[in-house]
Design an enzyme around this catalytic site. Structure first.
Site, PDB file in Angstrom:
ATOM      1  N   THR A  30     -36.057 -15.446 -22.209  1.00 52.86           N
ATOM      2  CA  THR A  30     -37.257 -16.262 -21.975  1.00 52.86           C
ATOM      3  C   THR A  30     -36.885 -17.705 -21.655  1.00 52.86           C
ATOM      4  OG1 THR A  30     -38.478 -14.885 -23.524  1.00 52.86           O
ATOM      5  CG2 THR A  30     -39.324 -17.110 -23.215  1.00 52.86           C
ATOM      6  N   GLY A  83     -39.841 -11.260 -29.843  1.00 59.12           N
ATOM      7  CA  GLY A  83     -41.194 -11.776 -29.932  1.00 59.12           C
ATOM      8  C   GLY A  83     -42.003 -11.324 -31.132  1.00 59.12           C
ATOM      9  N   ASP A  96     -44.488 -12.779 -27.754  1.00 61.88           N
ATOM     10  CA  ASP A  96     -44.941 -14.042 -28.347  1.00 61.88           C
ATOM     11  C   ASP A  96     -45.174 -15.145 -27.312  1.00 61.88           C
ATOM     12  OD1 ASP A  96     -42.066 -13.867 -27.921  1.00 61.88           O
ATOM     13  OD2 ASP A  96     -41.996 -15.902 -28.711  1.00 61.88           O
ATOM     14  N   THR A 129     -37.983 -18.776 -27.998  1.00 61.15           N
ATOM     15  CA  THR A 129     -37.372 -17.670 -27.266  1.00 61.15           C
ATOM     16  C   THR A 129     -36.796 -16.719 -28.310  1.00 61.15           C
ATOM     17  OG1 THR A 129     -35.418 -17.062 -25.962  1.00 61.15           O
ATOM     18  CG2 THR A 129     -35.374 -19.236 -26.941  1.00 61.15           C
TER      19      THR A 129
HETATM   20  N1  GLY Z   1     -39.821 -13.738 -26.583  1.00 57.38           N
HETATM   21  C1  GLY Z   1     -40.085 -12.888 -25.512  1.00 57.38           C
HETATM   22  C2  GLY Z   1     -40.696 -11.621 -25.901  1.00 57.38           C
HETATM   23  O1  GLY Z   1     -40.429 -11.093 -26.958  1.00 57.38           O
HETATM   24  O2  GLY Z   1     -41.493 -11.121 -25.155  1.00 57.38           O
END
Ligand code: GLY
Length: 303
Positions: A172, A226, A203, A223
């Site tokens: 991310t 999530g 997230d 990041t």
């Molecule tokens: N942090 C990115 C996800 O889990 O979608």
């Protein structure tokens, strides 16, 4: 008294392989340069974080925009959020499949919609109605990710699925900025986790989880894996601790300790307050980051 702008970007927290270190560093530095051009010209924090994130969405190195991890069906499915600390206006998109730059659509929502969040076809329709060209999902898929998905699915078939291993996932991208008017903003964009179930939202695009900004507290972009981050509402958790008088540097580290101690989560965070104080933390083997102020400029692959 003039306020010195500050910009921080990250390009994801995971076990970035040795052969991808240079591209990650080049990518976060290019994003930093794009965002800084906005701030140096007297522009807004909101524009700066948008421009920084667009550069990383356009860079196939990262899990955002073209080149993102693929979901179980072999499709790119993207999430993004942008938030303005001055007004608390925010725009988010989730599970979009036909946008090269989901953060641009998120910005349109922030600026031109009474709503905060659009998902899937509705988000794409909103973007198209507001002048953003749609692409084909295949335009976002690259050969490196097709191979990565095949390998992950083969491992799963052998009974060794590890969807959330930091070795495999979580690239991310995000940015936080303070502008010369004293306003802060944050933006986060992602392709989510490798081999995720179609429709799974992480997230990154959820307010207070992957992204948050309030001039009275802090701007944060996270990041990592999530699900634990969203259960802890980690970006807001951190912003509240800055508001309570703690230094962002300490809070960012505490947030990542909390993520690990409470839910065995892993990831990273960049955090900035309206006084220009900032923190960078992660518990993954690596996280690509860059920071620039009027006095310093630095970048790295771990902290
Ligand atoms: N942090 C990115 C996800 O889990 O979608």
């Amino acid at each position: 008294m003039p306020i010195d702008p500050v910009l921080l970007v990250h390009g994801g927290a995971w076990a970035i392989p040795d052969d991808m270190v240079d591209t990650h560093l080049a990518g976060v530095r290019a994003a930093m340069a794009a965002g800084w051009r906005v701030l140096a010209a007297g522009g807004d924090a909101l524009d700066a974080v948008e421009e920084a994130v667009v550069v990383m969405e356009d860079d196939e190195t990262f899990d955002a925009g073209r080149g993102s991890f693929l979901n179980r069906d072999g499709k790119v499915q993207l999430d993004a959020l942008i938030m303005d600390g001055a007004t608390l206006r925010a725009g988010g998109v989730g599970c979009v499949e036909r946008l090269r730059n989901p953060v641009r659509a998120a910005r349109k929502i922030l600026s031109e919609s009474p709503h905060v969040y659009f998902v899937a076809e509705g988000a794409e329709r909103f973007a198209a109605e507001h002048g953003i060209a749609l692409c084909k999902n295949e335009d976002l898929v690259i050969a490196r990710e097709v191979k990565r998905l095949q390998e992950a699915q083969a491992k799963g078939a052998e009974g060794q699925p590890d969807l959330f291993a930091p070795t495999d996932s979580h690239d991310t991208v995000g940015a936080v900025a303070l502008d010369g008017s004293g306003n802060i903003a944050a933006a986060t964009s992602t392709g989510g986790t490798l081999n995720k179930a179609p429709g799974r939202l992480g997230d990154s695009s959820l307010i207070g989880c992957g992204c948050y900004a309030d001039n009275k507290t802090a701007a944060a972009s996270t990041t990592g894996w999530g699900e634990p981050i969203m259960k802890l509402v980690l970006a807001k958790w951190a912003a509240d601790r800055v508001a309570a008088g703690n230094l962002p540097e300490w809070v960012a580290a505490e947030a990542i300790h909390y993520l690990e101690a409470r839910l065995q989560g892993h990831g990273g965070m960049i955090l900035l307050d309206a006084r220009g104080r900032f923190g960078i933390a992660h518990n993954t083997p690596r996280m690509a980051w860059a920071v620039k102020t009027g006095k310093q400029e630095s970048s790295g692959i771990s902290r």
